[in-house]
Design a protein around this motif. Structure first.
Motif, mmCIF file in Angstrom:
data_model
loop_
_atom_site.group_PDB
_atom_site.id
_atom_site.type_symbol
_atom_site.label_atom_id
_atom_site.label_comp_id
_atom_site.label_asym_id
_atom_site.label_seq_id
_atom_site.Cartn_x
_atom_site.Cartn_y
_atom_site.Cartn_z
ATOM 1 N N GLU A 267 0.825 -1.215 0.000
ATOM 2 C CA GLU A 267 0.000 0.000 0.000
ATOM 3 C C GLU A 267 0.855 1.260 0.000
ATOM 4 N N GLY A 268 2.176 1.068 0.091
ATOM 5 C CA GLY A 268 3.079 2.222 0.045
ATOM 6 C C GLY A 268 3.169 2.984 1.360
ATOM 7 N N VAL A 269 2.742 2.363 2.454
ATOM 8 C CA VAL A 269 2.840 3.047 3.751
ATOM 9 C C VAL A 269 4.110 2.602 4.473
ATOM 10 N N LEU A 270 4.542 3.393 5.442
ATOM 11 C CA LEU A 270 5.702 3.010 6.235
ATOM 12 C C LEU A 270 5.263 1.944 7.238
ATOM 13 N N VAL A 271 5.960 0.822 7.253
ATOM 14 C CA VAL A 271 5.520 -0.292 8.085
ATOM 15 C C VAL A 271 6.461 -0.478 9.273
ATOM 16 N N SER A 272 5.913 -0.388 10.472
ATOM 17 C CA SER A 272 6.692 -0.598 11.688
ATOM 18 C C SER A 272 6.178 -1.848 12.387
ATOM 19 N N VAL A 273 7.093 -2.746 12.729
ATOM 20 C CA VAL A 273 6.710 -3.979 13.414
ATOM 21 C C VAL A 273 7.253 -3.906 14.829
ATOM 22 N N LYS A 274 6.391 -4.089 15.808
ATOM 23 C CA LYS A 274 6.848 -4.056 17.201
ATOM 24 C C LYS A 274 6.931 -5.483 17.714
ATOM 25 N N ILE A 275 8.070 -5.840 18.288
ATOM 26 C CA ILE A 275 8.197 -7.184 18.861
ATOM 27 C C ILE A 275 8.684 -7.077 20.308
ATOM 28 N N ARG A 276 8.389 -8.114 21.056
ATOM 29 C CA ARG A 276 8.970 -8.203 22.401
ATOM 30 C C ARG A 276 10.043 -9.272 22.331
ATOM 31 N N ALA A 277 11.262 -8.911 22.721
ATOM 32 C CA ALA A 277 12.388 -9.848 22.628
ATOM 33 C C ALA A 277 12.126 -11.100 23.457
ATOM 34 N N GLY A 278 12.525 -12.231 22.908
ATOM 35 C CA GLY A 278 12.434 -13.484 23.659
ATOM 36 C C GLY A 278 11.111 -14.213 23.521
ATOM 37 N N VAL A 279 10.144 -13.633 22.831
ATOM 38 C CA VAL A 279 8.836 -14.287 22.690
ATOM 39 C C VAL A 279 8.845 -15.244 21.499
ATOM 40 N N ALA A 280 9.464 -14.801 20.412
ATOM 41 C CA ALA A 280 9.401 -15.602 19.181
ATOM 42 C C ALA A 280 10.354 -16.795 19.196
ATOM 43 N N GLY A 281 11.314 -16.799 20.076
ATOM 44 C CA GLY A 281 12.282 -17.899 20.073
ATOM 45 C C GLY A 281 13.504 -17.539 19.255
ATOM 46 N N ASN A 282 13.279 -16.972 18.075
ATOM 47 C CA ASN A 282 14.416 -16.585 17.234
ATOM 48 C C ASN A 282 14.169 -15.163 16.705
ATOM 49 N N ASP A 283 14.559 -14.199 17.509
ATOM 50 C CA ASP A 283 14.291 -12.802 17.141
ATOM 51 C C ASP A 283 15.017 -12.359 15.861
ATOM 52 N N PRO A 284 16.304 -12.743 15.672
ATOM 53 C CA PRO A 284 16.955 -12.333 14.426
ATOM 54 C C PRO A 284 16.211 -12.855 13.191
ATOM 55 N N LYS A 285 15.666 -14.077 13.306
ATOM 56 C CA LYS A 285 14.941 -14.644 12.167
ATOM 57 C C LYS A 285 13.662 -13.843 11.885
ATOM 58 N N ILE A 286 12.982 -13.437 12.948
ATOM 59 C CA ILE A 286 11.772 -12.617 12.787
ATOM 60 C C ILE A 286 12.142 -11.272 12.149
ATOM 61 N N ALA A 287 13.272 -10.707 12.601
ATOM 62 C CA ALA A 287 13.708 -9.415 12.058
ATOM 63 C C ALA A 287 13.980 -9.543 10.561
ATOM 64 N N ARG A 288 14.661 -10.585 10.205
ATOM 65 C CA ARG A 288 15.008 -10.806 8.798
ATOM 66 C C ARG A 288 13.739 -10.989 7.956
ATOM 67 N N LEU A 289 12.838 -11.787 8.492
ATOM 68 C CA LEU A 289 11.603 -12.071 7.776
ATOM 69 C C LEU A 289 10.774 -10.778 7.598
ATOM 70 N N ALA A 290 10.692 -9.987 8.672
ATOM 71 C CA ALA A 290 9.914 -8.741 8.598
ATOM 72 C C ALA A 290 10.549 -7.796 7.576
ATOM 73 N N TRP A 291 11.878 -7.701 7.601
ATOM 74 C CA TRP A 291 12.559 -6.823 6.644
ATOM 75 C C TRP A 291 12.351 -7.317 5.211
ATOM 76 N N GLU A 292 12.495 -8.613 5.016
ATOM 77 C CA GLU A 292 12.314 -9.155 3.659
ATOM 78 C C GLU A 292 10.889 -8.939 3.164
ATOM 79 N N ALA A 293 9.935 -8.960 4.093
ATOM 80 C CA ALA A 293 8.539 -8.775 3.688
ATOM 81 C C ALA A 293 8.225 -7.301 3.404
ATOM 82 N N GLY A 294 9.136 -6.389 3.813
ATOM 83 C CA GLY A 294 8.923 -4.977 3.484
ATOM 84 C C GLY A 294 8.828 -4.045 4.677
ATOM 85 N N ALA A 295 9.119 -4.544 5.890
ATOM 86 C CA ALA A 295 9.053 -3.661 7.062
ATOM 87 C C ALA A 295 10.138 -2.598 6.983
ATOM 88 N N ASP A 296 9.789 -1.377 7.393
ATOM 89 C CA ASP A 296 10.760 -0.281 7.410
ATOM 90 C C ASP A 296 11.399 -0.149 8.779
#
Ligand code: SF4
Ligand code: SF4
Length: 249
Positions: free
Chosen positions: A27-56
């Protein structure tokens, strides 16, 4: 929230998170993803995935985690990172900046006095050193951006395992830095250890050779750090090539 398939649910269902981020980015909007560290199990992987999907932006509530978490996330993606939680002292903020955070946010203690104090201290630092969130040197625990301060790969030090981790051969690393400084003031520095400021250390590491070279070139330490920042951006662009959905060129 979990029952509604939102919030924490998305950290356990990364495919759904990626789908949402992709849809928002489209949609062309700025995308911010908020996470709480330690919840996902693998935070770097979530970060990478969010960035690859288009998170700013990735807004990380660190809870009890320290700067090591920010470094892991920075080493996994070039997304803009906001470090959150207990950022009420300049030392804590600088810890985050020097391990990969671009910004910090406060919730508790976000009173006018704390915010003004932090703002003044960060502004003072940026005026003096230029690159306010420069990484620590790699051998002092810095993140991947610290390759900008690394030497030629001639010794047994954290550089070689880092290159291996990011999939760069020694030759590619040397070529990348040489090409990135071509035509810039970092290309010079015949009397430094490796014949060019491209391989020189951070200004906080005392060095007469580098400082004499900077004096001779009439280059301030702040300008030197700005050049190193440009070099770091070139390195990051090589380590994390643009995403398919990037249209910035
Ligand atoms: S190359 Fe130099 S700066 Fe980089 S990790 Fe090795 S000793 Fe430290
Ligand atoms: S000349 Fe100084 S700053 Fe440059 S690589 Fe050698 S020790 Fe580091």
């Amino acid at each position: 929230m979990i029952d509604a398939g939102a919030g924490e649910y998305l950290l356990h269902h990364p495919d759904r998170l990626a789908e949402m981020v992709r849809a928002l980015a489209a949609e062309g909007v700025l995308v911010s993803v908020k996470i709480r560290a330690g919840v996902a199990g693998n935070d770097p992987k979530i970060a990478r995935l969010a960035w690859e999907a288009g998170a700013d932006l990735l807004h990380v509530d660190l809870m009890d985690a320290g700067y090591a978490k920010i470094r892991q996330i920075r080493n996994a993606s070039p997304v803009m990172i906001i470090a959150n939680n207990s950022m009420q002292s300049f030392d804590r903020v600088m810890e985050m900046f020097s391990h990969g955070a671009d910004l910090v946010s406060l919730a508790r203690h976000s009173d006018a006095q704390t915010l003004a104090g932090l703002d003044a201290a960060i502004t003072r630092y940026a005026k003096e050193f230029g690159w306010y969130n420069a990484p620590k040197q790699l051998c002092r625990g810095g993140d991947v951006r610290a390759l900008t301060f690394c030497c030629l790969p001639v010794k047994d030090c954290p550089l070689l395992p880092t290159l291996q981790k990011i999939g760069l051969s020694r030759e590619e690393y040397v070529r990348l830095k040489r090409e990135a400084v071509q035509g810039t003031s970092l290309q010079d520095g015949a009397y430094t250890c490796f014949g060019s400021l491209a391989w020189c250390c951070k200004v906080s590491s005392p060095c007469l050779l580098r400082d004499a070279t900077l004096d001779q070139m009439k280059m301030s330490k702040k300008q030197y750090m700005e050049e190193k920042r440009r070099l770091s951006r070139a390195i990051m662009a090589r380590v994390f090539p643009p995403r398919d959905n990037d249209d910035s060129g």
